[in-house]
Design a protein around this motif. Structure first.
Motif, PDB file in Angstrom:
ATOM      1  N   ARG A   1      -1.642 -33.434  25.463  1.00 46.15           N
ATOM      2  CA  ARG A   1      -2.575 -32.674  26.280  1.00 46.15           C
ATOM      3  C   ARG A   1      -1.798 -31.791  27.255  1.00 46.15           C
ATOM      4  O   ARG A   1      -0.929 -32.261  27.963  1.00 46.15           O
ATOM      5  CB  ARG A   1      -3.498 -33.630  27.031  1.00 46.15           C
ATOM      6  CG  ARG A   1      -4.743 -32.978  27.568  1.00 46.15           C
ATOM      7  CD  ARG A   1      -5.780 -33.998  27.969  1.00 46.15           C
ATOM      8  NE  ARG A   1      -6.318 -34.705  26.825  1.00 46.15           N
ATOM      9  CZ  ARG A   1      -7.430 -35.429  26.870  1.00 46.15           C
ATOM     10  NH1 ARG A   1      -8.101 -35.546  28.000  1.00 46.15           N
ATOM     11  NH2 ARG A   1      -7.863 -36.044  25.798  1.00 46.15           N
TER      12      ARG A   1
ATOM     13  N   TYR B   1      -6.533 -36.443  37.037  1.00 42.08           N
ATOM     14  CA  TYR B   1      -7.951 -36.161  36.880  1.00 42.08           C
ATOM     15  C   TYR B   1      -8.712 -37.444  36.524  1.00 42.08           C
ATOM     16  O   TYR B   1      -8.214 -38.262  35.749  1.00 42.08           O
ATOM     17  CB  TYR B   1      -8.166 -35.081  35.819  1.00 42.08           C
ATOM     18  CG  TYR B   1      -7.631 -33.748  36.295  1.00 42.08           C
ATOM     19  CD1 TYR B   1      -6.273 -33.472  36.256  1.00 42.08           C
ATOM     20  CD2 TYR B   1      -8.487 -32.784  36.823  1.00 42.08           C
ATOM     21  CE1 TYR B   1      -5.771 -32.270  36.728  1.00 42.08           C
ATOM     22  CE2 TYR B   1      -7.993 -31.580  37.289  1.00 42.08           C
ATOM     23  CZ  TYR B   1      -6.634 -31.334  37.244  1.00 42.08           C
ATOM     24  OH  TYR B   1      -6.145 -30.146  37.718  1.00 42.08           O
TER      25      TYR B   1
ATOM     26  N   TYR C   1     -10.423 -29.087  26.949  1.00 41.92           N
ATOM     27  CA  TYR C   1     -11.114 -30.102  27.731  1.00 41.92           C
ATOM     28  C   TYR C   1     -11.273 -29.647  29.174  1.00 41.92           C
ATOM     29  O   TYR C   1     -10.350 -29.101  29.774  1.00 41.92           O
ATOM     30  CB  TYR C   1     -10.320 -31.407  27.737  1.00 41.92           C
ATOM     31  CG  TYR C   1     -10.127 -32.048  26.401  1.00 41.92           C
ATOM     32  CD1 TYR C   1      -9.021 -31.749  25.619  1.00 41.92           C
ATOM     33  CD2 TYR C   1     -11.055 -32.966  25.907  1.00 41.92           C
ATOM     34  CE1 TYR C   1      -8.825 -32.346  24.380  1.00 41.92           C
ATOM     35  CE2 TYR C   1     -10.871 -33.564  24.670  1.00 41.92           C
ATOM     36  CZ  TYR C   1      -9.759 -33.247  23.917  1.00 41.92           C
ATOM     37  OH  TYR C   1      -9.583 -33.836  22.695  1.00 41.92           O
ATOM     38  N   CYS C   2     -12.422 -29.943  29.718  1.00 43.28           N
ATOM     39  CA  CYS C   2     -12.680 -29.748  31.134  1.00 43.28           C
ATOM     40  C   CYS C   2     -12.432 -31.074  31.845  1.00 43.28           C
ATOM     41  O   CYS C   2     -12.701 -32.142  31.286  1.00 43.28           O
ATOM     42  CB  CYS C   2     -14.133 -29.307  31.295  1.00 43.28           C
ATOM     43  SG  CYS C   2     -14.692 -29.141  32.982  1.00 43.28           S
ATOM     44  N   ALA C   3     -11.934 -30.996  33.064  1.00 47.05           N
ATOM     45  CA  ALA C   3     -11.660 -32.213  33.819  1.00 47.05           C
ATOM     46  C   ALA C   3     -11.865 -31.956  35.302  1.00 47.05           C
ATOM     47  O   ALA C   3     -11.836 -30.799  35.748  1.00 47.05           O
ATOM     48  CB  ALA C   3     -10.227 -32.679  33.573  1.00 47.05           C
TER      49      ALA C   3
ATOM     50  N   PRO D   1      -2.432 -34.544  33.546  1.00 42.54           N
ATOM     51  CA  PRO D   1      -3.697 -35.162  33.138  1.00 42.54           C
ATOM     52  C   PRO D   1      -4.043 -36.397  33.961  1.00 42.54           C
ATOM     53  O   PRO D   1      -5.220 -36.636  34.253  1.00 42.54           O
ATOM     54  CB  PRO D   1      -3.450 -35.508  31.667  1.00 42.54           C
ATOM     55  CG  PRO D   1      -2.446 -34.504  31.198  1.00 42.54           C
ATOM     56  CD  PRO D   1      -1.548 -34.298  32.379  1.00 42.54           C
TER      57      PRO D   1
ATOM     58  N   TRP E   1     -13.492 -36.481  32.475  1.00 44.22           N
ATOM     59  CA  TRP E   1     -13.175 -35.559  31.388  1.00 44.22           C
ATOM     60  C   TRP E   1     -14.412 -35.297  30.543  1.00 44.22           C
ATOM     61  O   TRP E   1     -15.259 -36.181  30.368  1.00 44.22           O
ATOM     62  CB  TRP E   1     -12.094 -36.157  30.480  1.00 44.22           C
ATOM     63  CG  TRP E   1     -10.765 -36.279  31.132  1.00 44.22           C
ATOM     64  CD1 TRP E   1     -10.341 -37.289  31.944  1.00 44.22           C
ATOM     65  CD2 TRP E   1      -9.679 -35.349  31.045  1.00 44.22           C
ATOM     66  NE1 TRP E   1      -9.055 -37.046  32.373  1.00 44.22           N
ATOM     67  CE2 TRP E   1      -8.626 -35.874  31.822  1.00 44.22           C
ATOM     68  CE3 TRP E   1      -9.486 -34.142  30.378  1.00 44.22           C
ATOM     69  CZ2 TRP E   1      -7.398 -35.210  31.959  1.00 44.22           C
ATOM     70  CZ3 TRP E   1      -8.273 -33.489  30.506  1.00 44.22           C
ATOM     71  CH2 TRP E   1      -7.244 -34.023  31.287  1.00 44.22           C
TER      72      TRP E   1
END
Length: 127
Positions: A45, A114, A95-97, A111, A117
């Motif tokens: 990611r 956050y 992806y939105c987070a 990542p 997700w």
């Protein structure tokens, strides 16, 4: 509990554009930062961009600077990612987070910073 839903992915030709949308639900909706990440085939990611929910501070990965733009609409609990001049290397699940926490600037690209997700939206670019 916060829920994030992405939309706007699709298949386009190199050089074309897309707009991704991430809508947040849950009360109260008060993130500190919202971000976009992507996962390309056989890769981890990767951070794409982030925006401060109240500060409007934006951050971008070097690979997308000048091509992608992150923006938001606080009244709609929505964040956008405008992708322009797309190339096949941009093919990935996006992806939105969001995070409610505060970190030093460099940590907003991680990542693990956050805490919520979305499910992701597929973006496919053909040459």
């Amino acid at each position: 509990q916060v829920q994030l839903t992405e939309s706007g992915g699709g298949s386009v030709q190199a050089g074309e554009s897309l707009r991704l949308t991430c809508e947040g639900r849950g009360r109260p909706f008060m993130p500190n930062v919202m971000g976009w990440f992507r996962r390309a085939p056989r890769k981890g990611r990767e951070f794409v961009a982030s925006i401060g929910w109240n500060s409007d501070v934006t951050r971008y990965a070097e690979s997308v600077k000048g091509r992608f733009t992150i923006s938001k609409d606080n009244a709609r609990n929505t964040v956008y990612l405008d992708l322009t001049n797309l190339n096949p290397e941009d093919t990935a699940i996006y992806y939105c987070a969001l995070t409610h926490n505060f970190f030093r600037d460099s940590d907003y690209s991680l990542p693990r910073s956050y805490d919520a997700w979305g499910q992701g939206t597929q973006v496919t670019i053909s040459s």
